[in-house]
Scaffold this motif. Sequence first.
Motif, PDB file in Angstrom:
ATOM      1  N   LEU A   1       0.551  -7.652   2.622  1.00 13.51           N
ATOM      2  CA  LEU A   1       0.748  -6.014   2.903  1.00 13.51           C
ATOM      3  C   LEU A   1       0.173  -5.206   1.724  1.00 13.51           C
ATOM      4  CD1 LEU A   1       4.428  -6.504   3.186  1.00 13.51           C
ATOM      5  CD2 LEU A   1       2.843  -6.224   4.724  1.00 13.51           C
ATOM      6  N   VAL A   2      -0.321  -3.898   2.452  1.00  9.38           N
ATOM      7  CA  VAL A   2      -0.974  -3.190   1.226  1.00  9.38           C
ATOM      8  C   VAL A   2       0.196  -2.202   1.049  1.00  9.38           C
ATOM      9  CG1 VAL A   2      -3.356  -4.251   1.632  1.00  9.38           C
ATOM     10  CG2 VAL A   2      -2.669  -2.269   3.323  1.00  9.38           C
ATOM     11  N   ALA A   3       0.400  -0.904   0.395  1.00 11.24           N
ATOM     12  CA  ALA A   3       0.655   0.180   0.019  1.00 11.24           C
ATOM     13  C   ALA A   3       0.243   0.740  -1.388  1.00 11.24           C
ATOM     14  CB  ALA A   3       2.699  -0.652  -0.617  1.00 11.24           C
ATOM     15  N   HIS A   4       0.039   2.282  -0.801  1.00 10.62           N
ATOM     16  CA  HIS A   4      -0.293   3.150  -1.609  1.00 10.62           C
ATOM     17  C   HIS A   4       0.655   2.889  -2.764  1.00 10.62           C
ATOM     18  CE1 HIS A   4      -0.575   6.996  -3.284  1.00 10.62           C
ATOM     19  NE2 HIS A   4      -1.967   7.261  -2.653  1.00 10.62           N
ATOM     20  N   LYS A   5       0.117   3.183  -4.016  1.00 10.34           N
ATOM     21  CA  LYS A   5       0.517   3.114  -5.225  1.00 10.34           C
ATOM     22  C   LYS A   5       1.215   3.979  -5.530  1.00 10.34           C
ATOM     23  CE  LYS A   5      -3.772   1.165  -7.235  1.00 10.34           C
ATOM     24  NZ  LYS A   5      -3.530   0.400  -7.733  1.00 10.34           N
ATOM     25  N   ASP A   6       1.614   5.493  -5.413  1.00 12.79           N
ATOM     26  CA  ASP A   6       2.678   5.685  -5.595  1.00 12.79           C
ATOM     27  C   ASP A   6       4.248   5.409  -5.353  1.00 12.79           C
ATOM     28  OD1 ASP A   6       1.226   6.954  -7.156  1.00 12.79           O
ATOM     29  OD2 ASP A   6       1.336   8.936  -5.360  1.00 12.79           O
TER      30      ASP A   6
ATOM     31  N   GLN B   1      -9.789   1.641   8.626  1.00 10.18           N
ATOM     32  CA  GLN B   1      -9.187   2.644   8.949  1.00 10.18           C
ATOM     33  C   GLN B   1      -7.668   2.634   8.324  1.00 10.18           C
ATOM     34  OE1 GLN B   1      -9.510   3.286  13.557  1.00 10.18           O
ATOM     35  NE2 GLN B   1     -11.676   4.254  13.498  1.00 10.18           N
ATOM     36  N   LEU B   2      -6.913   1.383   8.635  1.00 13.34           N
ATOM     37  CA  LEU B   2      -5.458   1.738   7.826  1.00 13.34           C
ATOM     38  C   LEU B   2      -5.738   1.450   7.016  1.00 13.34           C
ATOM     39  CD1 LEU B   2      -3.264  -0.639   9.493  1.00 13.34           C
ATOM     40  CD2 LEU B   2      -3.210  -0.726   7.149  1.00 13.34           C
ATOM     41  N   LEU B   3      -6.674   1.015   5.896  1.00 13.27           N
ATOM     42  CA  LEU B   3      -6.283   0.635   4.952  1.00 13.27           C
ATOM     43  C   LEU B   3      -7.340   2.173   4.331  1.00 13.27           C
ATOM     44  CD1 LEU B   3      -8.168  -2.417   4.441  1.00 13.27           C
ATOM     45  CD2 LEU B   3      -6.349  -1.812   3.630  1.00 13.27           C
ATOM     46  N   ASP B   4      -7.971   2.614   4.710  1.00 13.78           N
ATOM     47  CA  ASP B   4      -8.187   4.307   4.349  1.00 13.78           C
ATOM     48  C   ASP B   4      -7.127   5.003   3.867  1.00 13.78           C
ATOM     49  OD1 ASP B   4     -10.527   3.347   3.788  1.00 13.78           O
ATOM     50  OD2 ASP B   4     -11.363   4.414   6.438  1.00 13.78           O
ATOM     51  N   THR B   5      -5.922   4.893   5.992  1.00 11.77           N
ATOM     52  CA  THR B   5      -4.828   5.859   5.468  1.00 11.77           C
ATOM     53  C   THR B   5      -4.421   5.478   4.606  1.00 11.77           C
ATOM     54  OG1 THR B   5      -4.949   6.100   8.373  1.00 11.77           O
ATOM     55  CG2 THR B   5      -3.665   6.214   7.062  1.00 11.77           C
TER      56      THR B   5
ATOM     57  N   ARG C   1      -8.641  -1.064  -5.800  1.00  6.50           N
ATOM     58  CA  ARG C   1      -8.351  -0.001  -6.413  1.00  6.50           C
ATOM     59  C   ARG C   1      -7.965   1.410  -6.357  1.00  6.50           C
ATOM     60  NH1 ARG C   1     -14.929   1.307  -8.304  1.00  6.50           N
ATOM     61  NH2 ARG C   1     -13.421   3.149  -9.314  1.00  6.50           N
ATOM     62  N   ASP C   2      -7.577   1.166  -5.152  1.00  5.76           N
ATOM     63  CA  ASP C   2      -7.087   3.187  -4.809  1.00  5.76           C
ATOM     64  C   ASP C   2      -5.698   2.288  -3.950  1.00  5.76           C
ATOM     65  OD1 ASP C   2      -9.776   3.986  -2.237  1.00  5.76           O
ATOM     66  OD2 ASP C   2      -8.355   1.419  -2.303  1.00  5.76           O
ATOM     67  N   LEU C   3      -5.349   1.046  -3.597  1.00  4.78           N
ATOM     68  CA  LEU C   3      -3.657  -0.152  -3.474  1.00  4.78           C
ATOM     69  C   LEU C   3      -3.414  -0.772  -4.214  1.00  4.78           C
ATOM     70  CD1 LEU C   3      -5.208  -2.225  -1.263  1.00  4.78           C
ATOM     71  CD2 LEU C   3      -5.416   0.133   0.212  1.00  4.78           C
ATOM     72  N   SER C   4      -2.523  -1.142  -3.463  1.00  7.26           N
ATOM     73  CA  SER C   4      -1.776  -1.911  -4.179  1.00  7.26           C
ATOM     74  C   SER C   4      -1.236  -3.237  -3.339  1.00  7.26           C
ATOM     75  CB  SER C   4      -0.036  -1.196  -4.952  1.00  7.26           C
ATOM     76  OG  SER C   4       0.076  -0.844  -5.949  1.00  7.26           O
ATOM     77  N   LEU C   5      -1.220  -4.563  -3.253  1.00  6.07           N
ATOM     78  CA  LEU C   5      -1.349  -5.680  -2.712  1.00  6.07           C
ATOM     79  C   LEU C   5      -0.148  -5.897  -3.013  1.00  6.07           C
ATOM     80  CD1 LEU C   5      -4.227  -6.249  -2.503  1.00  6.07           C
ATOM     81  CD2 LEU C   5      -3.913  -8.442  -2.287  1.00  6.07           C
TER      82      LEU C   5
END
Length: 509
Positions: free
Chosen positions: A314-319, A405-409, A430-434
């Motif tokens: 699972l990945v999430a935006h850092k915010d 594309q999913l990771l970029d979004t 570096r730009d998203l959270s696991l």
Amino acid sequence: MDRDMLNLVLAGVGVLVPLLAFFWEFVVARRKRLGYRVQMDTMAPDDIGLGHTGILQQIQQDTGITLEHPSFVLVRIENDGVIPIDETDYQVLTDIKTGVRIRFPGRRVAGMMITELSHPKLQRNFAEHSGLSRSEETSIDHEVTGIIDLPRVPLNRNDHYKVLVVLDQIGPRANPTFEAGIKAGIAKESKAQTGLPKRAVIIGAFMTAIIVVLGLSIALRKDAQPPPVDCASGRLSLVGSTAFEPVMRDAAAHYAKTCTAASFDFDFQGSSSGLERLNANGTKAPMISFSDGTKGQNQPMLIQRPISFLVFALVAHKDAGVRDLDIEQIRRVYAGEVTNWKDLGGNDVPVTIVSRKPGSGTRNTFQNQILQGKREPATNSDNCTTRDPGGDQGVLRCERDTSSQLLDTVARTKGAIGYAELGEAKNRQRDLSLVSISKQDAVIQAAISGDYPFWETEYAYTYDRPVAESITASFLRYLTTQVGKDVIRSHEDASCDELPKPVLCKPVK
């Protein structure tokens, strides 16, 4: 080829065999190697230099009793290879903290300390509850053996640490013994090295001279060299899972570098799309389709072979401010019951769900393994930031064609959550959270043991069985070689034969 040339070739082969064995071990196979050795094991005599022993005469046990026959052992533990050793590489169960055990027959451990670290960062591996401990055991013959346990210390290339052990001899003394194991590697006694022996230099120069002569003689030959063993020529199309695309591009590049008469086409648009294209192609052109999971029931001519064990994350935006979700929380999020991350301990940010499109093997895996087979609800946004006219109310949902594309979004959309293959996801930290699942990080060993639920078997499909000499069959065999396994492993996945159930390519549980 005349007799002189034949003799030269045979001589060269005789020299090259041990050299190739060395390169296979240290350059190609690149096994992880944990080294250990005793650098000092000495008694403290009570009659030599007695007037200068000073505090050595006063060494005591924890009970306050002075050691009667003290001895000192200095042990060195090191990474003796070229591949980093991680804490998960030690061949023990995940809940066991001990990586190396040392036994001292006939002696009781009075104390120990870490005396040398190759890098200060290693110090944190010896903190309290790290697995660093001492104990002893007594046999049925009342013979005592002192024991020290050392933690599962991660060691990069050339890293090492030393342990000084103080003991009291209370029985027949024997040399220390070591108990350690490394997955996909070896743990063995290492030897001290102080430079190259003169004999080694002479032999190396001699071997180099022969190799140079042999190389020149081969280069001057006019007839072309045969291709390497098991190479095939032709053009092969690789299609299917976008989650497995980086692995296959890497493997194809390695194969083409060795087998120069082979070339590849790539068109990864999803597992279902790849299977449909393979079924329509039939036997027209060489093609392999890769799928996260098994095929449907309406494609009887497609033959499957388990190739790899994939882990997803699972990945999430850092915010979003979330680092862990349990299974029930994930299901509530994807059911639309959670609209703001603050409701799950995260930041005050609205939830946005970024999914793969229907037909994606990664999406099917997520629905089967995490959502109990339930389909994800329909989307209500194309751009993942605003609701489309007529779209359902509630959480914003959108879909993307590929994993990248999913990771970029997810990376550019505040409050977004999604999922992708672990190797690709880790490259974007570096730009998203696991996001861990139920306090368990996404790691291959946890998935193999059944402790991490988000995984799938990666299958390679061909239309009927390929001819043994074809590029299709050759490339499939290549994926099961050591080089092919190394490529798969480098992307955080595992080759099926590394699992306890290699034929099924599934976890233990």
